[in-house]
Design a protein around this motif. Sequence first.
Motif, PDB file in Angstrom:
ATOM      1  N   LYS A   8      14.815  25.722  10.079  1.00  0.00           N
ATOM      2  CA  LYS A   8      14.762  24.383   9.494  1.00  0.00           C
ATOM      3  C   LYS A   8      14.053  24.398   8.144  1.00  0.00           C
ATOM      4  O   LYS A   8      14.468  23.720   7.199  1.00  0.00           O
TER       5      LYS A   8
ATOM      6  N   TYR B 266      17.581  22.156  17.813  1.00  0.00           N
ATOM      7  CA  TYR B 266      17.829  22.007  16.373  1.00  0.00           C
ATOM      8  C   TYR B 266      18.020  20.538  16.008  1.00  0.00           C
ATOM      9  O   TYR B 266      17.474  20.048  15.015  1.00  0.00           O
TER      10      TYR B 266
ATOM     11  N   SER C 145      13.205  17.212   9.922  1.00  0.00           N
ATOM     12  CA  SER C 145      13.294  18.033   8.723  1.00  0.00           C
ATOM     13  C   SER C 145      11.922  18.570   8.326  1.00  0.00           C
ATOM     14  O   SER C 145      10.904  17.902   8.496  1.00  0.00           O
TER      15      SER C 145
END
Length: 326
Positions: free
Chosen positions: A27, A101, A106
């Motif tokens: 990420k 995921y 973020s």
Amino acid sequence: MANLSNILTSSELYSAVITLLLLIALKALISQFVTQQPLVFFNFYCQRLADKVNQQSGSPRQQKISGLIAILVTLVPLIMILWLFEMFIEVPWLWQALLLYFALGSLGLTKTCKGVARELVANNHYQAKQKIAPYLLRDTKQLSPLGVSKACIEMQVLRSSQLLVCVGFYYLLFGPLAALTFRLLLEMHYAWNIKLARFSNFGAAVNYIVKLLQWLPSRLFSLLLLLGTVGQNTLLYWRLIRGKFFQTNNAILLHVLALSLEIKLSGVAMYNGDKVRKNSFNDQARQPQVTDIIHASKRINYALYLFILLLMLLAIISYSVAGQGK
């Protein structure tokens, strides 16, 4: 049998921690190139659902019941489908990694905040507001540079706690489906935030659920932030924030960060044209400046690095326990 159970538990924990660390790294890498919003369509769905079922003509009780039903109607079928679908997956770890995921937020918040700081230094106030607006619920049009700086700092610490620490916490305890469930509840909370007058009743149920779920992991994150003040007045800061430890809100995160940066955080904010008076923290300190955005990012990232370090230690310990069991 007990020894075998311990071996399996330690092995599974080791695998889970390694998967979490690898996905955090992935990420972080991807966020350097693209802005990740994998659940933007779910947020859009929540907004359209509220438009249909949140009847302003109904009583507050009816709106609260409608909000609770909206959670159940949305979440239960989706989680059941994902749970049943897992039975047909031949590579379970790949499916679990995919769920995690989508659950993780973020890691590009630092990049965004630095971009906002650059625009403010260059006196590009409109561009700074445009950069920060997608991450904020409050109105940004009337925000001063001071208000943008404060909102940016508060956004980063709250989202880091919710989208990374809380998601990772529930993944390690209950698995990827639990982590994704928390993230979906969080997206509902963002879409139906009770700070907006029309969601004050409709969003009450999801607001209460999210507050309870993030209580423990957010307290752990606040302690990591407090560790970053070692060498300052750590014991004094602890005495000032410990009263908020058992409150069911995120006040402790904002308070410890305000103390460590020696600035004032929170206070009055505008939401959809309505003025909302929130608690302020470290009232006697100065108002935040543009440079405090960078300082706050460093403090928050330091706490996240400690979180990752704890995960690595957990992986080492679980691997050692599994190895000794064999």
